[in-house]
Write a protein that holds these residues in place. Structure first.
Motif, PDB file in Angstrom:
ATOM      1  N   PHE A   9     -23.679 -29.316  13.496  1.00  0.00           N
ATOM      2  CA  PHE A   9     -24.841 -29.374  12.580  1.00  0.00           C
ATOM      3  C   PHE A   9     -24.356 -28.852  11.193  1.00  0.00           C
ATOM      4  O   PHE A   9     -24.003 -27.945  10.887  1.00  0.00           O
ATOM      5  CB  PHE A   9     -25.923 -28.503  12.976  1.00  0.00           C
ATOM      6  N   LEU A  10     -24.680 -30.108  10.285  1.00  0.00           N
ATOM      7  CA  LEU A  10     -24.350 -29.957   8.857  1.00  0.00           C
ATOM      8  C   LEU A  10     -25.518 -29.856   7.998  1.00  0.00           C
ATOM      9  O   LEU A  10     -26.373 -30.975   8.057  1.00  0.00           O
ATOM     10  CB  LEU A  10     -23.254 -30.920   8.375  1.00  0.00           C
ATOM     11  N   GLU A  11     -25.584 -28.909   6.945  1.00  0.00           N
ATOM     12  CA  GLU A  11     -26.872 -29.251   6.069  1.00  0.00           C
ATOM     13  C   GLU A  11     -26.325 -30.332   5.176  1.00  0.00           C
ATOM     14  O   GLU A  11     -24.950 -30.182   4.750  1.00  0.00           O
ATOM     15  CB  GLU A  11     -26.914 -27.803   5.372  1.00  0.00           C
ATOM     16  N   LYS A  13     -25.332 -30.654   2.019  1.00  0.00           N
ATOM     17  CA  LYS A  13     -24.872 -30.232   0.775  1.00  0.00           C
ATOM     18  C   LYS A  13     -23.331 -30.441   0.599  1.00  0.00           C
ATOM     19  O   LYS A  13     -22.735 -30.312   1.618  1.00  0.00           O
ATOM     20  CB  LYS A  13     -25.497 -28.844   0.430  1.00  0.00           C
ATOM     21  N   ASP A  41     -32.069 -34.617   4.992  1.00  0.00           N
ATOM     22  CA  ASP A  41     -31.782 -32.882   4.857  1.00  0.00           C
ATOM     23  C   ASP A  41     -30.745 -32.388   5.679  1.00  0.00           C
ATOM     24  O   ASP A  41     -29.911 -31.527   5.324  1.00  0.00           O
ATOM     25  CB  ASP A  41     -33.222 -32.039   5.697  1.00  0.00           C
ATOM     26  N   PHE A  42     -30.234 -33.094   6.706  1.00  0.00           N
ATOM     27  CA  PHE A  42     -29.378 -32.576   7.308  1.00  0.00           C
ATOM     28  C   PHE A  42     -28.330 -33.550   7.887  1.00  0.00           C
ATOM     29  O   PHE A  42     -28.945 -34.873   8.049  1.00  0.00           O
ATOM     30  CB  PHE A  42     -29.429 -31.495   8.512  1.00  0.00           C
ATOM     31  N   GLY A  63     -19.027 -19.509  12.159  1.00  0.00           N
ATOM     32  CA  GLY A  63     -20.573 -19.652  12.144  1.00  0.00           C
ATOM     33  C   GLY A  63     -21.312 -20.871  12.048  1.00  0.00           C
ATOM     34  O   GLY A  63     -22.561 -20.955  11.814  1.00  0.00           O
ATOM     35  N   THR A  65     -23.123 -24.314  13.915  1.00  0.00           N
ATOM     36  CA  THR A  65     -23.603 -24.417  15.122  1.00  0.00           C
ATOM     37  C   THR A  65     -22.859 -25.725  15.859  1.00  0.00           C
ATOM     38  O   THR A  65     -22.999 -27.007  15.356  1.00  0.00           O
ATOM     39  CB  THR A  65     -25.094 -24.868  14.932  1.00  0.00           C
ATOM     40  N   VAL A  66     -22.271 -25.491  16.892  1.00  0.00           N
ATOM     41  CA  VAL A  66     -21.527 -26.480  17.602  1.00  0.00           C
ATOM     42  C   VAL A  66     -22.085 -26.600  18.727  1.00  0.00           C
ATOM     43  O   VAL A  66     -22.506 -25.711  19.570  1.00  0.00           O
ATOM     44  CB  VAL A  66     -20.078 -26.057  17.728  1.00  0.00           C
ATOM     45  N   SER A  67     -21.943 -28.001  19.375  1.00  0.00           N
ATOM     46  CA  SER A  67     -22.025 -28.157  20.821  1.00  0.00           C
ATOM     47  C   SER A  67     -21.025 -29.218  21.297  1.00  0.00           C
ATOM     48  O   SER A  67     -20.408 -30.059  20.597  1.00  0.00           O
ATOM     49  CB  SER A  67     -23.450 -28.844  21.170  1.00  0.00           C
TER      50      SER A  67
ATOM     51  N   VAL B 375     -30.600 -23.309  12.680  1.00  0.00           N
ATOM     52  CA  VAL B 375     -30.394 -24.173  14.078  1.00  0.00           C
ATOM     53  C   VAL B 375     -29.537 -23.302  14.840  1.00  0.00           C
ATOM     54  O   VAL B 375     -28.259 -23.186  14.313  1.00  0.00           O
ATOM     55  CB  VAL B 375     -29.960 -25.480  13.592  1.00  0.00           C
ATOM     56  N   SER B 376     -30.049 -22.804  15.759  1.00  0.00           N
ATOM     57  CA  SER B 376     -29.143 -21.969  16.571  1.00  0.00           C
ATOM     58  C   SER B 376     -28.433 -23.189  17.717  1.00  0.00           C
ATOM     59  O   SER B 376     -29.040 -24.205  18.070  1.00  0.00           O
ATOM     60  CB  SER B 376     -30.013 -20.927  17.375  1.00  0.00           C
ATOM     61  N   GLU B 377     -27.591 -22.374  18.618  1.00  0.00           N
ATOM     62  CA  GLU B 377     -26.962 -23.399  19.588  1.00  0.00           C
ATOM     63  C   GLU B 377     -28.097 -23.783  20.637  1.00  0.00           C
ATOM     64  O   GLU B 377     -27.997 -24.800  21.209  1.00  0.00           O
ATOM     65  CB  GLU B 377     -25.642 -22.784  19.952  1.00  0.00           C
ATOM     66  N   PHE B 380     -29.922 -26.718  19.168  1.00  0.00           N
ATOM     67  CA  PHE B 380     -29.202 -27.850  18.650  1.00  0.00           C
ATOM     68  C   PHE B 380     -28.870 -29.056  19.459  1.00  0.00           C
ATOM     69  O   PHE B 380     -28.679 -28.579  20.606  1.00  0.00           O
ATOM     70  CB  PHE B 380     -27.877 -27.333  18.169  1.00  0.00           C
ATOM     71  N   LYS B 409     -37.451 -27.477   7.105  1.00  0.00           N
ATOM     72  CA  LYS B 409     -36.110 -27.881   6.852  1.00  0.00           C
ATOM     73  C   LYS B 409     -34.840 -27.133   7.901  1.00  0.00           C
ATOM     74  O   LYS B 409     -34.878 -25.550   7.486  1.00  0.00           O
ATOM     75  CB  LYS B 409     -35.868 -27.631   5.285  1.00  0.00           C
ATOM     76  N   LEU B 410     -34.498 -27.641   8.630  1.00  0.00           N
ATOM     77  CA  LEU B 410     -33.285 -27.185   9.456  1.00  0.00           C
ATOM     78  C   LEU B 410     -32.182 -26.811   8.513  1.00  0.00           C
ATOM     79  O   LEU B 410     -31.533 -27.520   8.019  1.00  0.00           O
ATOM     80  CB  LEU B 410     -32.956 -27.996  10.368  1.00  0.00           C
ATOM     81  N   VAL B 411     -31.640 -25.563   8.711  1.00  0.00           N
ATOM     82  CA  VAL B 411     -30.399 -25.036   7.917  1.00  0.00           C
ATOM     83  C   VAL B 411     -29.184 -24.348   8.851  1.00  0.00           C
ATOM     84  O   VAL B 411     -29.657 -24.245  10.140  1.00  0.00           O
ATOM     85  CB  VAL B 411     -30.588 -24.146   6.805  1.00  0.00           C
ATOM     86  N   GLU B 412     -28.237 -24.359   8.371  1.00  0.00           N
ATOM     87  CA  GLU B 412     -27.102 -23.826   9.470  1.00  0.00           C
ATOM     88  C   GLU B 412     -27.376 -22.367   9.473  1.00  0.00           C
ATOM     89  O   GLU B 412     -28.026 -21.704   8.694  1.00  0.00           O
ATOM     90  CB  GLU B 412     -25.596 -23.955   8.600  1.00  0.00           C
ATOM     91  N   PRO B 413     -26.590 -21.975  10.351  1.00  0.00           N
ATOM     92  CA  PRO B 413     -26.830 -20.481  10.882  1.00  0.00           C
ATOM     93  C   PRO B 413     -26.099 -19.704   9.747  1.00  0.00           C
ATOM     94  O   PRO B 413     -25.194 -20.292   8.963  1.00  0.00           O
ATOM     95  CB  PRO B 413     -25.908 -20.293  12.008  1.00  0.00           C
ATOM     96  N   LYS B 414     -26.687 -18.666   9.242  1.00  0.00           N
ATOM     97  CA  LYS B 414     -26.263 -17.559   8.400  1.00  0.00           C
ATOM     98  C   LYS B 414     -26.448 -18.141   7.119  1.00  0.00           C
ATOM     99  O   LYS B 414     -25.846 -17.625   5.898  1.00  0.00           O
ATOM    100  CB  LYS B 414     -24.542 -17.371   8.608  1.00  0.00           C
ATOM    101  N   THR B 415     -27.324 -18.992   6.890  1.00  0.00           N
ATOM    102  CA  THR B 415     -27.447 -19.561   5.576  1.00  0.00           C
ATOM    103  C   THR B 415     -28.636 -18.714   4.856  1.00  0.00           C
ATOM    104  O   THR B 415     -28.432 -18.243   3.732  1.00  0.00           O
ATOM    105  CB  THR B 415     -28.375 -20.784   5.670  1.00  0.00           C
TER     106      THR B 415
END
Lengths: 143, 434
Positions: A9-11, A13, A41-42, A63, A65-67, B375-377, B380, B409-415
């Motif tokens: 998952f990538l924002e 930016k 957005d993503f 850190g 989010t990977v699948s 977005v958590s695993e 996702f 807005k979905l954002v990366e973890p720890k953002t």
């Protein structure tokens, strides 16, 4: 036959994709194929790498989010109509493609595409019955 | 212009006598009829007859929004439901709203203070007032409505939204007074410009603006754009609704109708009373409320009280425009929003981790709320379609809890920054109190 694809998952930016690639590079992981699906957005980065387990681990540790998703590699003739032929076989069996992307390198003069469908097993079966080669997992990672 | 000269200009000594009398009756009343207050007063060892002067107010317990939450829905009502003729509700700190109840006497008092407020702004029975506050559970619409009717003005109960129609009716009906949030007033001005309607050619002369904080500068901007006098009305549903305090045209702050609402300023940390002129949290005791009386309700609004007389002749204590909050409540498009409400909506959906951030901004005159969710695993998915469905689901869940539109807005973890202790849940880019 199944190939492990890593999805991240990538924002939307700047620098995010670079950061993923840097992490992989630092861990000596080679990217074989890649695609990005994006919205405003993503994005979802999909990767085929030579060491999927390791890639999953290191990205998670950093850190992200990977699948992991199973996909299949299909060898198609690198000539006009090559992809059409494969897709028609699947269409006839009403196998819907969720997404597909091309491989960076070639396998013995043929092109490679990565396929994601709901039912991988049926897809592989119908493709091989129709004379389409589906390279083995090891073959893909070794390319 | 006064609505009730006797009360509005009552000599301070006489006022204090009246306040004490009402305070004593109030304490007696809640001691007898509200189990919550009976229990607390007993624990504190305070009896109704211990209240002998207004200084004894400090002996009474505070009431907080949390107390109201625990009493959901009707447990703080002091009268049986057969005497309650109306309920309103405002945002609670969780998914449940804060409910308030009114007897017929309460509605009469509320109408009275709203009539006073309108008269204070210069509204008369010759005016046509367009009420563009929300009608319904929100107190804004119906509160002003009853006050305007009591005053004898002609009421156009149009409620919120449909801006072009609002402007059409202003032109066709010859509306002279508009009641709405200040940000909506700015929006009206913009749409008028688009429609090529010149405000100077309207009959509009007064704007009654409240339900959200606004600065004097914003007021001047609205006054220029709409060619009107802009005045600030203050209120909160827990106390009554609009009409708790009203600005007069002398620009000396807002007159608190202290024959009904007894104000104090406290230090929000220690709870100690502060003298006039010092900045602190406004606390109000509802002197005459029957259905939903409250002792020393902590409004969480930061202001200063002033007792010097105002040139308008009113002897009511004045408060400065609200300068901030002592909690994390946000006011977005006139609606109160607590970050904890978003948290409970996210948890309820079962689809997200409670790592979120509210980003509030103002695009033109309108507030925009964005909720960032990590977005958590767990949630996702490798497919865009599924993530977009997730976004919509969360958005729907947040919108139905808050009652206003929001963008997820979905954002990366720890953002979202993890701070030590209290997490930072809000980025407000609006600078409302400046």
């Amino acid at each position: 036959m199944w190939v492990k694809q890593i999805s991240i998952f990538l924002e939307n930016k700047s620098g995010r994709l670079a950061s993923v690639c840097r992490i992989l590079a630092d861990n000596d992981i080679n990217i074989r194929a890649l695609s990005i699906a994006d919205t405003s957005d993503f994005g979802i980065l999909r990767l085929i790498v030579n060491q999927p387990e390791k890639a999953y681990q290191v990205l998670k540790e950093q850190g992200f989010t990977v699948s992991e998703t199973d996909v299949v590699a299909v060898e198609i003739p690198d000539a006009p109509g090559g992809l059409a032929q494969v897709l028609e076989i699947l269409a006839q069996k009403e196998i819907n493609i969720e997404y597909l992307y091309a491989f960076v390198s070639k396998s013995a003069g043929n092109a490679l595409v990565m396929l994601k469908v709901e039912d991988l097993e049926s897809a592989v079966e119908v493709l091989t019955q129709n004379g389409i080669r589906v390279p083995s997992t090891g073959e893909i990672y070794r390319i | 212009m006064y609505w009730n000269r006797e009360m509005e200009c009552m000599p301070p000594e006489q006022k204090k006598k009246l306040q004490l009398e009402r305070l004593q009756q109030l304490v007696q009343r809640v001691y007898e009829t509200v189990p919550h207050y009976q229990r607390i007063l007993r624990e504190m060892g305070v009896k109704p007859h211990d209240i002998r002067s207004l200084d004894d107010l400090a002996k009474l317990p505070f009431t907080t929004k949390d107390d109201l939450r625990r009493a959901y829905p009707f447990n703080l009502f002091a009268r049986p439901m057969k005497d309650i003729v109306r309920v309103h509700a405002s945002s609670g700190t969780t998914g449940k709203p804060t409910v308030v109840g009114y007897t017929a006497e309460d509605i009469a008092v509320w109408s009275e203070v709203c009539a006073r407020s309108l008269a204070c702004a210069g509204v008369t029975d010759n005016d046509i007032i367009q009420i563009a506050y929300g009608y319904g559970l929100f107190t804004g619409g119906l509160g002003i409505h009853y006050g305007a009717e009591k005053l004898g003005a002609t009421v156009v109960p149009i409620s919120t939204g449909n801006t072009k129609r609002q402007i059409m009716l202003m032109q066709d009906f010859g509306t002279t007074v508009i009641a709405c949030t200040p940000s909506y007033a700015l929006h009206l001005a913009e749409v008028m410009e688009e429609m090529e309607v010149d405000p100077v050619r309207l009959r509009l002369r007064i704007g009654i603006f409240g339900a959200e904080p606004w600065s004097k500068n914003l007021g001047r901007e609205i006054e220029q754009k709409l060619n009107i006098l802009a005045v600030d009305i203050y209120g909160l549903s827990e106390i009554m609704g609009p009409g708790v305090a009203m600005e007069c045209p002398y620009d000396m702050g807002l007159h608190i109708f202290d024959d009904h609402f007894l104000p104090e300023i406290i230090d929000p940390e220690t709870g100690e009373q502060l003298p006039y002129g010092e900045k602190g949290e406004l606390v109000i005791t509802t002197l005459s409320k029957q259905g939903f009386p409250l002792l020393r309700y902590r409004t969480r609004d930061v202001t200063i009280l002033h007792e010097e007389p105002c040139p308008c002749g009113r002897t009511h204590v004045r408060m400065s425009r609200v300068m901030g909050r002592t909690d994390d409540m946000l006011i977005i498009r006139g609606v109160n929003v607590f970050p904890s409400q978003v948290e409970s909506a996210l948890l309820e959906s079962g689809q997200a981790e409670p790592h979120y951030l509210l980003v509030v901004d103002r695009k033109g005159p309108l507030d925009i709320l964005e909720v960032w969710v990590e977005v958590s695993e767990k949630v996702f998915a490798d497919e865009v379609r599924r993530l977009e469905t997730l976004e919509k689901k969360l958005q729907h869940s947040i919108e139905s809890t808050l009652g206003i539109s929001a963008k997820v807005k979905l954002v990366e973890p720890k953002t979202i920054e993890r701070s030590q202790g209290k997490a930072k849940r809000v980025i407000d880019k609006r600078d409302l109190y400046k």
